[in-house]
Design an enzyme around this catalytic site. Structure first.
Site, PDB file in Angstrom:
ATOM      1  N   HIS A 124       0.859  -1.174   0.000  1.00 60.12           N
ATOM      2  CA  HIS A 124       0.000   0.000   0.000  1.00 60.12           C
ATOM      3  C   HIS A 124       0.901   1.231   0.000  1.00 60.12           C
ATOM      4  O   HIS A 124       2.012   1.202   0.534  1.00 60.12           O
ATOM      5  CB  HIS A 124      -0.877  -0.031   1.269  1.00 60.12           C
ATOM      6  CG  HIS A 124      -1.932   1.014   1.345  1.00 60.12           C
ATOM      7  ND1 HIS A 124      -1.653   2.314   1.668  1.00 60.12           N
ATOM      8  CD2 HIS A 124      -3.279   0.942   1.168  1.00 60.12           C
ATOM      9  CE1 HIS A 124      -2.784   3.011   1.684  1.00 60.12           C
ATOM     10  NE2 HIS A 124      -3.786   2.198   1.383  1.00 60.12           N
ATOM     11  N   ASP A 201       3.234  -4.302   7.697  1.00 62.31           N
ATOM     12  CA  ASP A 201       1.952  -3.612   7.635  1.00 62.31           C
ATOM     13  C   ASP A 201       0.863  -4.637   7.936  1.00 62.31           C
ATOM     14  O   ASP A 201       0.629  -5.554   7.150  1.00 62.31           O
ATOM     15  CB  ASP A 201       1.767  -3.009   6.237  1.00 62.31           C
ATOM     16  CG  ASP A 201       0.442  -2.276   6.083  1.00 62.31           C
ATOM     17  OD1 ASP A 201      -0.392  -2.323   7.003  1.00 62.31           O
ATOM     18  OD2 ASP A 201       0.236  -1.653   5.019  1.00 62.31           O
ATOM     19  N   GLN A 204      -4.344  -5.227   6.881  1.00 68.69           N
ATOM     20  CA  GLN A 204      -5.278  -6.202   6.324  1.00 68.69           C
ATOM     21  C   GLN A 204      -5.180  -7.564   7.005  1.00 68.69           C
ATOM     22  O   GLN A 204      -5.908  -8.491   6.619  1.00 68.69           O
ATOM     23  CB  GLN A 204      -5.047  -6.358   4.815  1.00 68.69           C
ATOM     24  CG  GLN A 204      -5.270  -5.102   4.013  1.00 68.69           C
ATOM     25  CD  GLN A 204      -6.703  -4.598   4.059  1.00 68.69           C
ATOM     26  OE1 GLN A 204      -7.626  -5.334   4.387  1.00 68.69           O
ATOM     27  NE2 GLN A 204      -6.893  -3.336   3.722  1.00 68.69           N
ATOM     28  N   LYS A 227     -10.447  -0.521  10.190  1.00 68.98           N
ATOM     29  CA  LYS A 227     -10.559  -1.711   9.342  1.00 68.98           C
ATOM     30  C   LYS A 227     -10.927  -2.956  10.155  1.00 68.98           C
ATOM     31  O   LYS A 227     -11.059  -4.040   9.584  1.00 68.98           O
ATOM     32  CB  LYS A 227      -9.250  -1.947   8.587  1.00 68.98           C
ATOM     33  CG  LYS A 227      -8.894  -0.850   7.583  1.00 68.98           C
ATOM     34  CD  LYS A 227      -7.599  -1.165   6.860  1.00 68.98           C
ATOM     35  CE  LYS A 227      -7.109   0.000   6.017  1.00 68.98           C
ATOM     36  NZ  LYS A 227      -7.942   0.266   4.846  1.00 68.98           N
TER      37      LYS A 227
END
Length: 412
Positions: A124, A201, A204, A227
């Site tokens: 991202h 990261d 997700q 999220k």
């Protein structure tokens, strides 16, 4: 699980989300961008302002102490979620701010001209732009680790890419475009054996799978609350304590200091030296409620439901003429994300047609332009799932997609 049991489970989860009651026809498949919020999270954030509203750490009166206690309780909840220690958790606005903090503070500390930062091509922009800037600022070289055309990065590829000049490897745990899950534990072992730090990261991954930062042995991991059913404007950074202690502050101001003189300052211990100014205490409390909610459901249930949904979606979409899925064609290698192209139809048009059928998906480059360029495209459509989605919603997506080319005037 029988169909009846599945539908009962669906109904139990759906009733916990006020937005779905507000929009009963909505099929929300943009969960990688942000998830919907259950009542318990909305109520927790509201309750903070109704019952505990004061500036944490600023007052010695009872209300301020209540606010501080709730804020630190939320930090402890994040730590338990990640199997970390509370003093290794820094509250930020989101994963992007967390990654900016690392790239600025750690980058200035460890990077020198001639050093290298390795970034996976599937990142991202939040875990890519920050390293571009860190390299420019320090004189280091930025290198990219490309994935295969079916969207994979293997331990063997990482082993070959890391050199004695590599100081930092930045990589996502789960790709926000491909749904591919990287083997972070193996990557970390390779990095540490070669004298390199690893920044993961988790935006997700943390909402969808159980993440144990100690077992993974990552040096840093960032995620966003919004999220994972939490509020917008709150996120967290995990960092190994010895590294956080060695890093200079990222922002300066109130409450990140012990003492200030005309000549300088002594900073507060970690994690507080990275939390300048008035903190988002209500957001932290909302995030705590979201974490407890997810734990109550159980990550085994979350992973089971989302795997069933995603794999079913891949199979349904692969059967539609003119629809092409990015990344692996193996349904089991997509984690809550299915990104696709439709022959001769722009992704924005695909999303607009789906929206006419009350289906919300993401269209565009998904903040991952270098990855899409590597895969020889510029934009795609993405359906992303949460455990509250249903098989019937996947069927609706597939049925609507099957009509997209006809509705645009093409005849197969």
């Amino acid at each position: 699980m029988t169909t009846e049991e599945r539908k009962a489970e669906d109904a139990r989860f759906r009733q916990e989300y006020p937005l779905f009651a507000q929009y009963p026809e909505l099929i929300y498949l943009d969960n990688a961008a942000t998830t919907q919020k259950p009542s318990c999270v909305i109520q927790a954030e509201s309750a903070f302002y109704e019952k505990y509203n004061a500036n944490p750490f600023r007052g010695v009166y009872e209300l301020a102490e209540f606010a501080t206690e709730h804020y630190e309780e939320a930090r402890a909840e994040v730590a338990k979620l990640l199997h970390a220690n509370a003093d290794e958790i820094v509250f930020t606005r989101n994963a992007s701010e967390s990654l900016n903090l690392i790239a600025y503070s750690l980058g200035n500390l460890v990077l020198r001209p001639g050093d290298e930062v390795l970034v996976s091509i599937m990142e991202h922009h939040s875990n890519l732009l920050v390293w571009q800037q860190a390299a420019k600022r320090t004189g280091a070289t930025l290198r990219y680790l490309d994935c295969t055309q079916d969207g994979k990065i293997t331990a063997e590829m990482v082993e070959a890419a890391i050199t004695d000049k590599t100081k930092i490897f930045a990589v996502t745990q789960i790709s926000n475009v491909l749904g591919w899950k990287n083997d972070i534990k193996s990557f970390a072992e390779i990095c540490h054996r070669k004298g390199c730090l690893i920044v993961a990261d988790g935006a997700q991954s943390v909402p969808h799978i159980e993440v144990d930062v100690k077992a993974l042995d990552v040096d840093f991991l960032a995620f966003s609350g919004h999220k994972m059913m939490g509020p917008m404007g709150i996120g967290a950074l995990y960092g190994k304590k010895e590294l956080l202690e060695s890093m200079p502050p990222f922002l300066f101001g109130g409450e990140m200091i012990d003492t200030v003189t005309r000549e300088g300052a002594v900073y507060a211990p970690v994690p507080h030296k990275f939390e300048a100014g008035t903190v988002n205490a209500a957001g932290a409390v909302g995030l705590m409620a979201a974490i407890r909610y997810l734990k109550e459901i159980g990550f085994d249930t979350i992973e089971r439901r989302e795997a069933e949904l995603t794999q079913y979606a891949v199979k349904r979409l692969l059967a539609i003429p003119g629809v092409h899925i990015l990344g692996s064609q193996d349904p089991s290698e997509h984690h809550s994300i299915v990104t696709f192209l439709v022959d001769n139809v722009h992704p924005h048009d695909v999303a607009s047609i789906l929206d006419m059928d009350h289906i919300a998906v993401r269209a565009g480059h998904h903040c991952a332009q270098p990855l899409l360029q590597h895969l020889n495209t510029s934009a795609t459509t993405r359906a992303s799932f949460a455990f509250y989605n249903t098989m019937e919603e996947v069927d609706a997506l597939a049925e609507s997609l099957a009509q997209v080319r006809r509705r645009m005037g093409y005849v197969d």
